[in-house]
Design a protein around this motif. Structure first.
Motif, mmCIF file in Angstrom:
data_model
loop_
_atom_site.group_PDB
_atom_site.id
_atom_site.type_symbol
_atom_site.label_atom_id
_atom_site.label_comp_id
_atom_site.label_asym_id
_atom_site.label_seq_id
_atom_site.Cartn_x
_atom_site.Cartn_y
_atom_site.Cartn_z
ATOM 1 N N HIS A 1 4.213 47.762 -11.641
ATOM 2 C CA HIS A 1 4.532 48.577 -13.419
ATOM 3 C C HIS A 1 4.934 47.342 -14.207
ATOM 4 C CE1 HIS A 1 9.016 48.177 -12.241
ATOM 5 N NE2 HIS A 1 9.548 48.873 -13.667
ATOM 6 N N HIS A 2 4.467 46.430 -13.900
ATOM 7 C CA HIS A 2 4.956 45.308 -14.827
ATOM 8 C C HIS A 2 3.699 44.467 -15.095
ATOM 9 C CE1 HIS A 2 9.773 43.859 -14.644
ATOM 10 N NE2 HIS A 2 9.278 45.114 -14.485
ATOM 11 N N LEU A 3 2.779 45.522 -15.137
ATOM 12 C CA LEU A 3 1.387 44.467 -15.131
ATOM 13 C C LEU A 3 0.607 45.085 -15.872
ATOM 14 C CD1 LEU A 3 1.339 43.202 -11.335
ATOM 15 C CD2 LEU A 3 1.941 41.539 -13.444
ATOM 16 N N ILE B 1 6.748 40.230 -17.421
ATOM 17 C CA ILE B 1 7.765 40.919 -17.687
ATOM 18 C C ILE B 1 9.188 40.911 -17.415
ATOM 19 C CG2 ILE B 1 8.644 43.412 -18.669
ATOM 20 C CD1 ILE B 1 5.853 43.811 -18.978
ATOM 21 N N VAL C 1 15.727 34.732 -13.066
ATOM 22 C CA VAL C 1 16.015 36.003 -11.884
ATOM 23 C C VAL C 1 16.309 35.233 -10.913
ATOM 24 C CG1 VAL C 1 14.110 36.693 -11.174
ATOM 25 C CG2 VAL C 1 15.541 37.829 -11.073
ATOM 26 N N CYS D 1 9.148 38.978 -6.061
ATOM 27 C CA CYS D 1 10.953 39.187 -5.510
ATOM 28 C C CYS D 1 12.040 39.606 -6.198
ATOM 29 C CB CYS D 1 11.522 38.024 -4.352
ATOM 30 S SG CYS D 1 12.110 36.465 -5.253
ATOM 31 N N ALA E 1 12.875 41.522 -15.379
ATOM 32 C CA ALA E 1 13.285 42.972 -14.705
ATOM 33 C C ALA E 1 13.730 43.928 -14.751
ATOM 34 C CB ALA E 1 14.097 41.991 -13.996
ATOM 35 N N ASP F 1 8.705 35.247 -7.594
ATOM 36 C CA ASP F 1 8.810 35.417 -8.253
ATOM 37 C C ASP F 1 8.147 34.802 -9.887
ATOM 38 O OD1 ASP F 1 10.500 38.267 -9.442
ATOM 39 O OD2 ASP F 1 10.133 36.834 -10.840
ATOM 40 N N GLY F 2 7.487 34.930 -11.230
ATOM 41 C CA GLY F 2 7.934 34.207 -12.272
ATOM 42 C C GLY F 2 8.867 33.556 -13.052
ATOM 43 N N LEU G 1 7.303 46.123 -9.267
ATOM 44 C CA LEU G 1 6.392 44.753 -9.399
ATOM 45 C C LEU G 1 5.642 45.571 -10.273
ATOM 46 C CD1 LEU G 1 5.602 42.062 -10.175
ATOM 47 C CD2 LEU G 1 3.961 42.497 -8.404
HETATM 48 C C1 LIG Z 1 12.074 45.003 -11.143
HETATM 49 S S1 LIG Z 1 11.629 43.605 -10.462
HETATM 50 C C2 LIG Z 1 11.956 44.056 -8.785
HETATM 51 C C3 LIG Z 1 12.650 42.806 -8.693
HETATM 52 C C4 LIG Z 1 12.665 43.106 -7.269
HETATM 53 N N1 LIG Z 1 11.171 43.255 -6.166
HETATM 54 C C5 LIG Z 1 13.625 44.408 -6.490
HETATM 55 O O1 LIG Z 1 13.112 45.169 -6.387
HETATM 56 O O2 LIG Z 1 14.560 44.486 -7.321
HETATM 57 C C6 LIG Z 1 10.374 42.806 -11.252
HETATM 58 C C7 LIG Z 1 10.286 41.727 -11.198
HETATM 59 O O3 LIG Z 1 8.678 41.164 -10.855
HETATM 60 C C8 LIG Z 1 8.182 39.889 -12.109
HETATM 61 N N2 LIG Z 1 7.022 39.771 -12.461
HETATM 62 C C9 LIG Z 1 7.008 40.792 -13.864
HETATM 63 N N3 LIG Z 1 5.379 39.867 -13.925
HETATM 64 C C10 LIG Z 1 5.162 39.163 -12.841
HETATM 65 C C11 LIG Z 1 4.196 38.338 -12.501
HETATM 66 N N4 LIG Z 1 3.317 38.793 -13.337
HETATM 67 N N5 LIG Z 1 4.288 37.588 -11.666
HETATM 68 C C12 LIG Z 1 5.826 36.566 -11.458
HETATM 69 N N6 LIG Z 1 6.667 37.672 -11.172
HETATM 70 C C13 LIG Z 1 6.500 39.053 -12.049
HETATM 71 C C14 LIG Z 1 10.069 40.263 -12.631
HETATM 72 O O4 LIG Z 1 10.471 38.714 -13.113
HETATM 73 C C15 LIG Z 1 10.965 41.061 -12.145
HETATM 74 O O5 LIG Z 1 11.811 40.153 -11.843
#
Ligand SMILES: C[S@@+](CC[C@H](N)C(=O)[O-])C[C@H]1O[C@@H](n2cnc3c(N)ncnc32)[C@H](O)[C@@H]1O
Length: 221
Positions: A124-126, A9, A82, A55, A11, A77-78, A122
């Motif tokens: 809470h995106h998973l 997902i 970003v 990141c 950022a 990061d995926g 990170l």
């Molecule tokens: C809310 S952002 C936080 C970015 C940074 N760590 C910060 O604190 O500002 C979440 C990040 O996690 C990355 N992300 C989400 N799911 C991921 C996954 N399965 N593998 C790698 N990156 C992921 C998103 O692309 C995004 O850049």
């Protein structure tokens, strides 16, 4: 939006919002305060290997490098979009960090190769399954005695914080954020083998309660 089909997902959930990520975070989440606290508490030493998981635009990755220029710091990061912003920031800063594209639940690094793994906003995106997969990967790549430092949404400190967190849930999805606000992240750290799991700090923000956690890979991992 299905996590499986998109794999990650972005950022701020939608690609078109990614360019606004840094200013929004700066204004709403006490970003400088909590990220500087994480870096200071970790006391990274010269020569250590550091990973910043998910990141994003590399704000935390660069703070780590700034605090300890003689550490080798990698952000993963995926999202290639970003990472383009992250590369611009790194180049403007003049600091040398590595920025890799990859999924946090399938890390392209050898076992026992990092001294510290950081992760900010990170988890809470998973989905629950991917939270656990990612944590198993973090456990694998950390050396014995290695440290995990996580900042993410946690159990709401009061009803107001719980109500404000609904905004995050509407934006990022209810299924991936439920375990956070139910306070389950620390139990997931323990479940994959981490020891000394501690809730270090909580911050009240306009989007809810942000928690800092620390955990350690046991020497006999
Ligand atoms: C809310 S952002 C936080 C970015 C940074 N760590 C910060 O604190 O500002 C979440 C990040 O996690 C990355 N992300 C989400 N799911 C991921 C996954 N399965 N593998 C790698 N990156 C992921 C998103 O692309 C995004 O850049």
């Amino acid at each position: 939006m299905e996590e499986k089909s998109q794999k990650y997902i972005p950022a701020l959930r939608y690609d078109w919002l990614t360019a606004l990520y840094d200013p929004i975070l700066r204004l709403t989440l006490r970003e400088s305060e909590f990220k500087n606290y994480m870096v200071k508490a970790a006391q990274v030493q010269p020569g250590q290997h550091i990973l910043d998981l998910g990141c994003g635009t590399a704000s935390l990755t660069l703070l780590i490098k700034q605090a300890q220029p003689d550490a080798e710091v990698i952000g993963i990061d995926g999202d290639e979009k970003v990472l383009m912003l992250a590369r611009q920031k790194a180049s403007q800063s003049g600091m040398v960090i590595a920025l890799d594209q990859g999924m946090v639940y399938d890390l392209p690094y050898p076992d026992n190769s990092f001294d510290h793994v950081f992760s900010s906003l990170l988890f809470h995106h998973l989905s629950r399954e991917n939270k656990l997969r990612a944590l198993r990967e973090v456990f694998r790549v950390l050396r014995p005695d290695g440290q995990l430092h996580v900042a993410d949404w946690g159990k709401a400190a009061n009803p107001l914080m719980r109500a404000l967190f609904l905004l995050v849930q509407v934006l990022d999805g209810f299924s991936t954020t439920a375990d956070n606000v139910n306070g389950l992240l620390p139990s997931f750290f323990s479940q994959v083998g981490f020891a000394d799991v501690v809730l270090v700090r909580q911050y009240m923000t306009v989007f809810g309660t942000l928690c800092l956690y620390h955990a350690q890979k046991p020497v006999q991992g």
